[in-house]
Design a protein around this motif. Structure first.
Motif, PDB file in Angstrom:
ATOM      1  N   ARG A 119       0.811  -1.155   0.002  1.00 22.84           N
ATOM      2  CA  ARG A 119       0.079  -0.065  -0.034  1.00 22.84           C
ATOM      3  C   ARG A 119       0.905   1.267  -0.056  1.00 22.84           C
ATOM      4  N   ALA A 120       1.774   1.184   0.775  1.00 24.80           N
ATOM      5  CA  ALA A 120       2.749   2.634   0.627  1.00 24.80           C
ATOM      6  C   ALA A 120       3.323   2.600  -0.697  1.00 24.80           C
ATOM      7  N   ALA A 121       3.996   1.582  -1.207  1.00 24.67           N
ATOM      8  CA  ALA A 121       4.736   1.739  -2.463  1.00 24.67           C
ATOM      9  C   ALA A 121       3.187   2.353  -3.530  1.00 24.67           C
ATOM     10  N   LEU A 122       2.142   1.812  -3.428  1.00 25.98           N
ATOM     11  CA  LEU A 122       1.231   2.471  -4.385  1.00 25.98           C
ATOM     12  C   LEU A 122       0.977   3.868  -4.194  1.00 25.98           C
ATOM     13  N   LEU A 123       0.918   4.201  -2.829  1.00 23.49           N
ATOM     14  CA  LEU A 123       0.725   5.635  -2.630  1.00 23.49           C
ATOM     15  C   LEU A 123       1.839   6.243  -3.090  1.00 23.49           C
ATOM     16  N   LEU A 124       2.983   5.930  -2.814  1.00 21.69           N
ATOM     17  CA  LEU A 124       4.270   7.077  -3.559  1.00 21.69           C
ATOM     18  C   LEU A 124       4.181   7.007  -4.841  1.00 21.69           C
ATOM     19  N   ASP A 125       3.629   5.883  -5.483  1.00 26.14           N
ATOM     20  CA  ASP A 125       3.523   6.048  -7.059  1.00 26.14           C
ATOM     21  C   ASP A 125       2.563   7.061  -7.220  1.00 26.14           C
ATOM     22  N   VAL A 126       1.370   6.796  -6.421  1.00 28.42           N
ATOM     23  CA  VAL A 126       0.370   7.873  -6.936  1.00 28.42           C
ATOM     24  C   VAL A 126       0.864   9.237  -7.015  1.00 28.42           C
ATOM     25  N   ALA A 127       1.549   9.574  -5.654  1.00 25.50           N
ATOM     26  CA  ALA A 127       2.010  10.807  -5.397  1.00 25.50           C
ATOM     27  C   ALA A 127       3.125  11.247  -6.541  1.00 25.50           C
ATOM     28  N   GLY A 128       3.952  10.206  -6.959  1.00 31.64           N
ATOM     29  CA  GLY A 128       4.838  10.529  -8.151  1.00 31.64           C
ATOM     30  C   GLY A 128       4.086  10.824  -9.513  1.00 31.64           C
ATOM     31  N   ARG A 129       2.868  10.252  -9.621  1.00 34.28           N
ATOM     32  CA  ARG A 129       2.245  10.345 -10.848  1.00 34.28           C
ATOM     33  C   ARG A 129       1.670  11.835 -10.781  1.00 34.28           C
ATOM     34  N   GLN A 130       1.121  12.144  -9.815  1.00 33.58           N
ATOM     35  CA  GLN A 130       0.253  13.475  -9.510  1.00 33.58           C
ATOM     36  C   GLN A 130       1.410  14.559  -9.636  1.00 33.58           C
ATOM     37  N   LEU A 131       2.621  14.341  -9.092  1.00 32.24           N
ATOM     38  CA  LEU A 131       3.505  15.270  -9.151  1.00 32.24           C
ATOM     39  C   LEU A 131       3.938  15.615 -10.838  1.00 32.24           C
ATOM     40  N   SER A 132       4.097  14.593 -11.214  1.00 33.60           N
ATOM     41  CA  SER A 132       4.555  14.627 -12.872  1.00 33.60           C
ATOM     42  C   SER A 132       3.303  15.263 -13.563  1.00 33.60           C
ATOM     43  N   THR A 133       2.116  14.925 -13.294  1.00 30.96           N
ATOM     44  CA  THR A 133       1.049  15.621 -13.943  1.00 30.96           C
ATOM     45  C   THR A 133       1.069  17.117 -13.595  1.00 30.96           C
TER      46      THR A 133
END
Length: 109
Positions: free
Chosen positions: A23-37
């Motif tokens: 779950r932590a890895a998924l959340l970090l990935d979501v934050a990274g995608r949000q930052l990129s967007t």
């Protein structure tokens, strides 16, 4: 707790630990995608995530262009801090509209 009891406890919690890590890895990935967007959507701003002294994470944006008196008069902020990506996106949409108005005024009729 004996060594055997500790081993049993570790085995019993192993699945929970794996779920937490996933779950932590998924959340970090979501934050990274949000930052990129956000970075690609609002190129006039330098966008990042920062942690304050209390340990809270803030989504931040700093205007890349020199800040002028006209920008301040129009209600543009040089730096924006928001608690999450959605709030930052909403604020930057509004700030970018103000920035476009100032730029259009500088070009004249």
């Amino acid at each position: 707790m004996t060594g055997g009891e500790l081993q049993e406890h570790l085995q019993a919690t192993n699945g929970d630990l794996r779920r937490v890590v996933a779950r932590a890895a998924l959340l970090l990935d979501v934050a990274g995608r949000q930052l990129s967007t956000l970075r690609s959507t609002y190129p006039a701003w330098s966008i990042d995530r920062q942690r304050d002294d209390a340990g809270r994470v803030w989504w931040t944006a700093m205007l890349r262009t020199p800040f002028t008196v006209e920008m301040a008069a129009a209600g543009i902020w040089e730096t924006v801090w928001q608690p999450d990506a959605i709030a930052l996106a909403a604020t930057l949409a509004w700030q970018s509209a103000l920035l476009d108005t100032v730029r259009a005024g500088a070009r004249g009729p």
